[in-house]
Scaffold this motif. Sequence first.
Motif, PDB file in Angstrom:
ATOM      1  N   HIS A  95       3.310  -6.987  -7.270  1.00 33.11           N
ATOM      2  CA  HIS A  95       3.735  -6.582  -5.945  1.00 33.11           C
ATOM      3  C   HIS A  95       5.010  -7.076  -5.603  1.00 33.11           C
ATOM      4  N   CYS A  96       5.541  -6.272  -4.611  1.00 32.16           N
ATOM      5  CA  CYS A  96       7.085  -6.771  -3.898  1.00 32.16           C
ATOM      6  C   CYS A  96       7.113  -8.267  -3.546  1.00 32.16           C
ATOM      7  N   GLY A  97       7.955  -9.118  -4.042  1.00 30.18           N
ATOM      8  CA  GLY A  97       8.023 -10.317  -3.596  1.00 30.18           C
ATOM      9  C   GLY A  97       7.459 -11.404  -4.656  1.00 30.18           C
ATOM     10  N   ASN A  98       7.001 -10.788  -5.907  1.00 34.08           N
ATOM     11  CA  ASN A  98       6.297 -11.596  -7.010  1.00 34.08           C
ATOM     12  C   ASN A  98       7.548 -12.256  -7.428  1.00 34.08           C
TER      13      ASN A  98
ATOM     14  N   ARG B 179       2.965   1.314  -9.679  1.00 32.87           N
ATOM     15  CA  ARG B 179       3.536   0.015  -9.831  1.00 32.87           C
ATOM     16  C   ARG B 179       3.187  -0.577 -11.243  1.00 32.87           C
TER      17      ARG B 179
ATOM     18  N   TRP C 292      11.684   0.329  -8.589  1.00 31.85           N
ATOM     19  CA  TRP C 292      11.333  -0.946  -8.799  1.00 31.85           C
ATOM     20  C   TRP C 292      12.633  -1.689  -9.534  1.00 31.85           C
TER      21      TRP C 292
ATOM     22  N   ARG D  98      12.963 -12.050  -8.585  1.00 31.25           N
ATOM     23  CA  ARG D  98      11.774 -11.625  -7.642  1.00 31.25           C
ATOM     24  C   ARG D  98      11.656 -10.085  -7.814  1.00 31.25           C
ATOM     25  N   LEU D  99      10.496  -9.632  -7.946  1.00 35.25           N
ATOM     26  CA  LEU D  99      10.262  -7.928  -7.909  1.00 35.25           C
ATOM     27  C   LEU D  99      10.343  -7.331  -6.724  1.00 35.25           C
ATOM     28  N   GLU D 100      11.208  -6.377  -6.509  1.00 35.66           N
ATOM     29  CA  GLU D 100      11.264  -5.712  -5.351  1.00 35.66           C
ATOM     30  C   GLU D 100      11.354  -4.154  -5.578  1.00 35.66           C
ATOM     31  N   LEU D 101      10.914  -3.390  -4.488  1.00 37.68           N
ATOM     32  CA  LEU D 101      10.881  -1.883  -4.667  1.00 37.68           C
ATOM     33  C   LEU D 101      11.886  -1.341  -3.576  1.00 37.68           C
ATOM     34  N   ASP D 102      12.605  -0.469  -3.938  1.00 37.35           N
ATOM     35  CA  ASP D 102      13.329   0.318  -3.013  1.00 37.35           C
ATOM     36  C   ASP D 102      13.270   1.881  -3.255  1.00 37.35           C
TER      37      ASP D 102
ATOM     38  N   LYS E 154      20.918  -7.251  -8.847  1.00 37.12           N
ATOM     39  CA  LYS E 154      19.814  -6.440  -8.896  1.00 37.12           C
ATOM     40  C   LYS E 154      19.889  -5.487 -10.282  1.00 37.12           C
TER      41      LYS E 154
END
Length: 74
Positions: A27-30, A13, A51, A44-48, A59
């Motif tokens: 974290h996701c959604g930060n 992470r 990152w 917005r930070l996301e993970l698939d 994206k």
Amino acid sequence: MVNELRYRPSAKRWHAYRNGLYECPLHCGNLLAIQIGDGYFPCRLELDADWYVEIGETKLRLHPKTVYRAMLLF
């Protein structure tokens, strides 16, 4: 305040640092404002599979060996 975002492979992470000192894990959604060129863009930070940040409907994949400048918005 501007932070540096650095990826920690052992934790799998991103983490925020300020003035070279550890601040917090991300974290996701930060919500962030990431620097691109001379400007900062809310995202917005996301993970698939990887990152990434979402800037509007765009994206942008984050590269683990790159250090990013960003302002934390949470």
